[in-house]
Write a protein that holds these residues in place. Structure first.
Motif, PDB file in Angstrom:
ATOM      1  N   ARG A   1       0.841  -1.198   0.000  1.00  0.00           N
ATOM      2  CA  ARG A   1       0.000   0.000   0.000  1.00  0.00           C
ATOM      3  C   ARG A   1       0.882   1.257   0.000  1.00  0.00           C
ATOM      4  NH1 ARG A   1      -5.083   1.589   1.277  1.00  0.00           N
ATOM      5  NH2 ARG A   1      -5.702  -0.508   1.827  1.00  0.00           N
ATOM      6  N   LYS A   2       1.887   1.264   0.859  1.00  0.00           N
ATOM      7  CA  LYS A   2       2.779   2.425   0.956  1.00  0.00           C
ATOM      8  C   LYS A   2       3.552   2.611  -0.354  1.00  0.00           C
ATOM      9  CE  LYS A   2       5.931   4.580   4.182  1.00  0.00           C
ATOM     10  NZ  LYS A   2       6.609   4.493   5.471  1.00  0.00           N
TER      11      LYS A   2
ATOM     12  N   MET B   1      -3.872  -3.400 -12.790  1.00  0.00           N
ATOM     13  CA  MET B   1      -3.954  -4.112 -11.519  1.00  0.00           C
ATOM     14  C   MET B   1      -5.157  -3.663 -10.690  1.00  0.00           C
ATOM     15  SD  MET B   1       0.080  -4.261 -10.543  1.00  0.00           S
ATOM     16  CE  MET B   1      -0.059  -5.411  -9.174  1.00  0.00           C
ATOM     17  N   GLY B   2      -5.819  -2.579 -11.109  1.00  0.00           N
ATOM     18  CA  GLY B   2      -7.021  -2.119 -10.434  1.00  0.00           C
ATOM     19  C   GLY B   2      -6.782  -1.168  -9.273  1.00  0.00           C
ATOM     20  N   TYR B   3      -5.594  -0.591  -9.178  1.00  0.00           N
ATOM     21  CA  TYR B   3      -5.280   0.306  -8.068  1.00  0.00           C
ATOM     22  C   TYR B   3      -5.459   1.783  -8.402  1.00  0.00           C
ATOM     23  CZ  TYR B   3      -3.296  -3.929  -6.060  1.00  0.00           C
ATOM     24  OH  TYR B   3      -3.126  -5.198  -5.586  1.00  0.00           O
ATOM     25  N   THR B   4      -5.748   2.089  -9.662  1.00  0.00           N
ATOM     26  CA  THR B   4      -6.014   3.467 -10.063  1.00  0.00           C
ATOM     27  C   THR B   4      -7.169   3.493 -11.055  1.00  0.00           C
ATOM     28  OG1 THR B   4      -4.479   3.430 -11.929  1.00  0.00           O
ATOM     29  CG2 THR B   4      -3.580   4.183  -9.825  1.00  0.00           C
TER      30      THR B   4
ATOM     31  N   LEU C   1      -5.994   7.209  -7.368  1.00  0.00           N
ATOM     32  CA  LEU C   1      -5.855   5.963  -6.607  1.00  0.00           C
ATOM     33  C   LEU C   1      -7.206   5.382  -6.217  1.00  0.00           C
ATOM     34  CD1 LEU C   1      -2.850   6.604  -4.198  1.00  0.00           C
ATOM     35  CD2 LEU C   1      -2.926   5.126  -6.194  1.00  0.00           C
ATOM     36  N   THR C   2      -7.339   4.074  -6.342  1.00  0.00           N
ATOM     37  CA  THR C   2      -8.555   3.365  -5.920  1.00  0.00           C
ATOM     38  C   THR C   2      -8.144   2.140  -5.111  1.00  0.00           C
ATOM     39  OG1 THR C   2      -8.583   2.088  -7.964  1.00  0.00           O
ATOM     40  CG2 THR C   2      -9.916   4.096  -7.929  1.00  0.00           C
ATOM     41  N   LEU C   3      -7.460   2.373  -4.011  1.00  0.00           N
ATOM     42  CA  LEU C   3      -6.966   1.273  -3.186  1.00  0.00           C
ATOM     43  C   LEU C   3      -8.081   0.687  -2.328  1.00  0.00           C
ATOM     44  CD1 LEU C   3      -3.614   2.873  -1.989  1.00  0.00           C
ATOM     45  CD2 LEU C   3      -3.944   1.193  -3.793  1.00  0.00           C
ATOM     46  N   PRO C   4      -8.020  -0.611  -2.066  1.00  0.00           N
ATOM     47  CA  PRO C   4      -9.010  -1.198  -1.161  1.00  0.00           C
ATOM     48  C   PRO C   4      -8.806  -0.650   0.253  1.00  0.00           C
ATOM     49  CG  PRO C   4      -7.311  -2.801  -1.721  1.00  0.00           C
ATOM     50  CD  PRO C   4      -7.057  -1.592  -2.555  1.00  0.00           C
ATOM     51  N   GLU C   5      -9.873  -0.660   1.063  1.00  0.00           N
ATOM     52  CA  GLU C   5      -9.763  -0.120   2.419  1.00  0.00           C
ATOM     53  C   GLU C   5      -8.803  -0.928   3.272  1.00  0.00           C
ATOM     54  OE1 GLU C   5     -13.275   1.028   4.501  1.00  0.00           O
ATOM     55  OE2 GLU C   5     -14.249   1.697   2.655  1.00  0.00           O
ATOM     56  N   LYS C   6      -8.768  -2.230   3.079  1.00  0.00           N
ATOM     57  CA  LYS C   6      -7.879  -3.093   3.852  1.00  0.00           C
ATOM     58  C   LYS C   6      -7.032  -3.917   2.884  1.00  0.00           C
ATOM     59  CE  LYS C   6     -10.819  -3.482   7.867  1.00  0.00           C
ATOM     60  NZ  LYS C   6     -11.393  -4.380   8.851  1.00  0.00           N
TER      61      LYS C   6
END
Length: 149
Positions: free
Chosen positions: A44-45, A127-130, A60-65
């Motif tokens: 995440r970092k 990868m779905g993170y953005t 950014l579209t990071l999952p909450e956990k």
């Protein structure tokens, strides 16, 4: 001519820089981790750091956990399709083609690998993170408001 067919002699340097951005470092040499970079970051970092470095934090579209592993986000490698012996991986292809194998699926990255910020963003998109970004015109003087004739 398409930029991706002219590999250039510094392609390995570009790929090594991309690999380092995703947390892959050589054991020694100029691509080895130095100083703080040597300490593994949580994924995440690492993603947030990449977004700050290449200025796409709002996307950014990071999952909450999750994303707490300290392993590299992905491994970066290359296959030479212009070499004397052409590997089976690239029949009929030459030049520079980037592929991402993520969750068992192979995807071609349409970005020019020499443009590191765009390449990193494209990989994180897949990868779905953005959020997927809009394609910008490749040349100066092209207005996004002009209609094609």
């Amino acid at each position: 001519q398409d930029q991706n067919t002219e590999v250039g002699k510094y392609f390995d340097v570009q790929l090594n820089k991309i690999a380092m951005d995703f947390g892959n470092f050589a054991k020694r040499g100029k691509f080895a981790a130095k100083g703080k970079a040597g300490k593994a970051k949580k994924q995440r970092k690492q993603i947030v750091w990449l977004a700050e470095k290449y200025d796409f934090e709002p996307d950014l579209t990071l999952p909450e956990k999750g994303l707490t592993d300290t392993a590299p986000l992905l491994k970066v490698g290359a296959v030479c399709c212009d070499c004397g012996t052409v590997p089976k991986k690239c029949p009929g292809q030459s030049g520079l083609t980037l592929k991402l194998i993520h969750q068992g699926e192979e995807t071609t990255i349409e970005q020019d690998a020499r443009k590191i910020p765009e390449t990193v963003k494209a990989v994180l998109d897949i990868m779905g993170y953005t959020k997927p970004s809009e394609k910008l015109p490749e040349v100066f003087g092209v207005s996004e408001n002009e209609e094609e004739l």
